[in-house]
Enzyme design. Structure first.
Site, PDB file in Angstrom:
ATOM      1  N   HIS A  44       0.838  -1.195   0.000  1.00  0.00           N
ATOM      2  CA  HIS A  44       0.000   0.000   0.000  1.00  0.00           C
ATOM      3  C   HIS A  44       0.878   1.252   0.000  1.00  0.00           C
ATOM      4  O   HIS A  44       1.593   1.517   0.956  1.00  0.00           O
ATOM      5  CB  HIS A  44      -0.875  -0.049   1.255  1.00  0.00           C
ATOM      6  CG  HIS A  44      -1.717   1.151   1.491  1.00  0.00           C
ATOM      7  ND1 HIS A  44      -1.493   2.042   2.522  1.00  0.00           N
ATOM      8  CD2 HIS A  44      -2.811   1.609   0.829  1.00  0.00           C
ATOM      9  CE1 HIS A  44      -2.409   2.981   2.497  1.00  0.00           C
ATOM     10  NE2 HIS A  44      -3.225   2.744   1.484  1.00  0.00           N
ATOM     11  N   HIS A  86      -0.646  10.203  -2.745  1.00  0.00           N
ATOM     12  CA  HIS A  86      -1.913   9.780  -2.166  1.00  0.00           C
ATOM     13  C   HIS A  86      -3.016  10.771  -2.432  1.00  0.00           C
ATOM     14  O   HIS A  86      -4.197  10.419  -2.482  1.00  0.00           O
ATOM     15  CB  HIS A  86      -1.762   9.571  -0.655  1.00  0.00           C
ATOM     16  CG  HIS A  86      -3.052   9.179  -0.006  1.00  0.00           C
ATOM     17  ND1 HIS A  86      -3.798  10.035   0.761  1.00  0.00           N
ATOM     18  CD2 HIS A  86      -3.753   8.023  -0.071  1.00  0.00           C
ATOM     19  CE1 HIS A  86      -4.900   9.418   1.157  1.00  0.00           C
ATOM     20  NE2 HIS A  86      -4.902   8.201   0.674  1.00  0.00           N
TER      21      HIS A  86
HETATM   22  O1  G3P Z   1      -6.708   1.905  -2.339  1.00  0.00           O
HETATM   23  C1  G3P Z   1      -6.891   1.136  -1.211  1.00  0.00           C
HETATM   24  C2  G3P Z   1      -6.496   2.026  -0.151  1.00  0.00           C
HETATM   25  O2  G3P Z   1      -5.273   2.527  -0.515  1.00  0.00           O
HETATM   26  C3  G3P Z   1      -7.476   3.125   0.005  1.00  0.00           C
HETATM   27  O3  G3P Z   1      -7.007   3.972   0.872  1.00  0.00           O
HETATM   28  O4  G3P Z   1      -6.635   6.312   1.127  1.00  0.00           O
HETATM   29  O5  G3P Z   1      -4.751   4.786   1.292  1.00  0.00           O
HETATM   30  O6  G3P Z   1      -5.735   5.273  -0.905  1.00  0.00           O
HETATM   31  P1  G3P Z   1      -5.974   5.132   0.551  1.00  0.00           P
HETATM   32 CA    CA Z   2      -4.955   3.799  -2.471  1.00  0.00          CA
END
Ligand code: G3P
Ligand code: CA
Length: 547
Positions: A44, A86
């Site tokens: 992530h 992000h």
């Molecule tokens: O995309 C899955 C997850 O990453 C969603 O949360 O806010 O970290 O992009 P975010």
């Molecule tokens: Ca994401």
């Protein structure tokens, strides 16, 4: 209540409007994923538990840790180049605020009803973006690498995935997310065509291509569906986890509670509606999977120790958060999604946040629980922990273990059955096996109104002990060579009292976990008596015999 903490755009100042295996083991057991393959681990934003988000170095670290996918969130520069950030707001993920030459670029903007006061990628050309350096936005993570790494383009992320795939001899896939597609389109910088153009040029055009596109909005996924055959995933979110009930909940017009394109068009439905069987069937018309917030699958429920009907600050740290609660599997989302043919990739798993008490401060337990529930993959800031937990399950947990049936005791015949029963009963634990013994131990944290039961059993018959004392379990764990796996059984309090007059407790205690019966043999009658006096048994019946 901390709004937007799951996928926060940073530097919020105002809410403007009213308010997303076949492990075929040796014994044939497998992960309960949609297609039976191992759940995939998605780095992530790279490996942000270790290095700043969205840097080539972070992605490379995730790959080195065994991640199957790396995840670039995508926003656009002024000159229309996709970069990995992000959010469009650069304020907290780069060093832009410390660069005097860009001081005058600071401004206010509203994105999906939230007003931000900061610097925006869409005000910078790629050449200018390349002058910036990434910083770590999440305390208390290390800031040692702040200022060291560039902001990568999406093309550079693809190039890295391809070169690493070649170097390692395994496929590194990418999982790009379109960030704020409606907003991007509103400022004349639509994401979708650019994204598909870059993917097409990379040869990523089919369902088998090593890419999955994700979005919290619906319209842009539907827009892209006829334009590409690559896999699409619908992201979902909720406002928060209700610590009193252990369930996710939604608020009207809240951009975490519903797709922004629905809110913008006046549609009153929310992400919860999308998780019904009908909602999932609709998603299956345009997407290949869902990416729910993990609390839409499994909540955390606080403990009401003073009987006022509300969760309490059990650990006394001054706040009531997940560390004061226990996990609560409340939804059938995974099974329902699988029925609709959708994979389930929840987010976001982190080693360094308050964890439900039943995980005993061990992030591996959370991963194992989700893997056992059947997720097809997950997004994690710590890919190494997720991969280790998966591989230990693949190698040591799921293979069937022929548990010995001893005397009147009843054991699960397979580790999988034991694990699933524990998960199903919302208890915590895992099984493992060493060369000649397995070790069952209690998690450090007790459930409310319960106490741990641990057991050490040696198949050679020279060690076979039980305890409800966590410290004793911990000592046995040491003695067993630091093996830290096993099932934690929690028995419920005995509804009755001590043995009736004229009887005494005998040296067995029957405990039922998930409908299966365990009998504990206690060392002495006095131990049994002490147990009964402590209010133990019933689910767990303490046997009383004539004196
Ligand atoms: O995309 C899955 C997850 O990453 C969603 O949360 O806010 O970290 O992009 P975010
Ligand atoms: Ca994401």
């Amino acid at each position: 209540m901390q709004k937007h903490y799951k996928r926060s755009l940073l530097f919020t100042i105002n809410v403007v409007a009213a308010a997303t295996l076949g492990i075929g083991s040796a014994m044939g057991a497998g992960f309960p994923t949609l297609d039976g393959s191992k759940p995939v681990v998605v780095g992530h934003r790279g490996a942000p538990g270790y290095l700043p988000d969205h840097t080539l170095e972070g992605y490379r670290t995730a790959i080195a840790m065994g991640a199957d996918f790396i995840e670039p969130d995508l926003v656009l520069t002024k000159d229309g180049v996709l970069i990995a950030r992000h959010e469009p707001v650069l304020t907290d993920t780069t060093n832009v605020r410390s660069l005097p030459k860009y001081a005058d670029r600071k401004r206010k903007a509203i994105i999906d009803s939230i007003e931000y006061d900061g610097w925006f990628a869409s005000d910078f050309t790629l050449a200018e973006i390349k002058e910036l350096r990434a910083v770590q936005p999440r305390a208390p993570r290390s800031t040692k690498f702040d200022g060291a790494f560039e902001i990568p383009t999406f093309q550079e992320v693809i190039d890295l995935a391809k070169s690493e795939s070649k170097r390692l001899g395994r496929t590194i896939s990418i999982y790009p997310e379109t960030k704020h597609p409606t907003w991007h389109r509103s400022i004349g910088l639509p994401l979708e065509e650019r994204l598909l153009s870059v993917l097409n040029a990379a040869g990523y055009t089919s369902k088998a291509s090593p890419v999955i596109i994700q979005s919290f909005e619906i319209g842009n996924l539907k827009l892209m569906r006829p334009m590409t055959s690559v896999r699409l995933v619908q992201l979902l979110s909720a406002y928060d986890n209700d610590i009193n009930t252990g369930t996710a909940y939604y608020l009207p017009n809240d951009p975490d509670s519903a797709p922004w394109d629905w809110i913008a068009s006046g549609d009153k439905r929310n992400y919860g509606d999308m998780l019904t069987p009908a909602g999932l069937a609709e998603i299956a018309r345009y997407a290949d999977g869902i990416g729910p917030w993990k609390r839409q699958i499994l909540g955390v429920k606080g403990l009401d120790t003073n009987g006022d009907g509300k969760a309490d600050d059990v650990n006394g740290d001054g706040s009531i958060n997940e560390a004061d609660g226990v996990s609560n599997v409340f939804s059938t989302v995974i099974a329902d999604a699988h029925k609709a043919g959708l994979v389930v990739h929840p987010y976001t798993f982190r080693d360094d946040v308050p964890m439900a008490r039943d995980y005993a401060k061990d992030p591996a337990m959370e991963y194992r629980q989700l893997y056992a529930l059947g997720v097809d993959g997950l997004f994690t800031d710590f890919p190494d922990t997720a991969v280790r937990a998966r591989e230990s399950m693949a190698q040591g947990l799921w293979p069937a273990i022929e548990y010995t049936v001893t005397g009147s005791e009843r054991y699960y015949r397979t580790a999988q059955a034991a694990e699933l029963a524990v998960v199903a009963s919302n208890k915590v634990g895992t099984w493992t096996q060493t060369a000649d013994s397995y070790y069952v131990w209690a998690a450090a944290a007790d459930r409310a109104g319960s106490a741990p039961v641990c057991r050490v059993f040696n198949t050679n018959g020279n060690r076979h002990r039980y305890s409800i004392v966590a410290a004793e379990c911990a000592a046995w764990k040491q003695e067993a060579g630091g093996i830290d796996e096993g099932v934690a059984f929690y028995a419920l309090p005995y509804a009755g009292s001590a043995c009736p007059s004229g009887t005494r407790a005998i040296d067995r205690l029957r405990i039922t976990v998930a409908g299966l019966v365990y009998e504990r043999h206690l060392g002495t009658a006095s131990e049994a008596t002490a147990l009964v006096a402590k209010g133990w048994a019933k689910v767990g019946v303490a046997y009383c015999a004539a004196q």
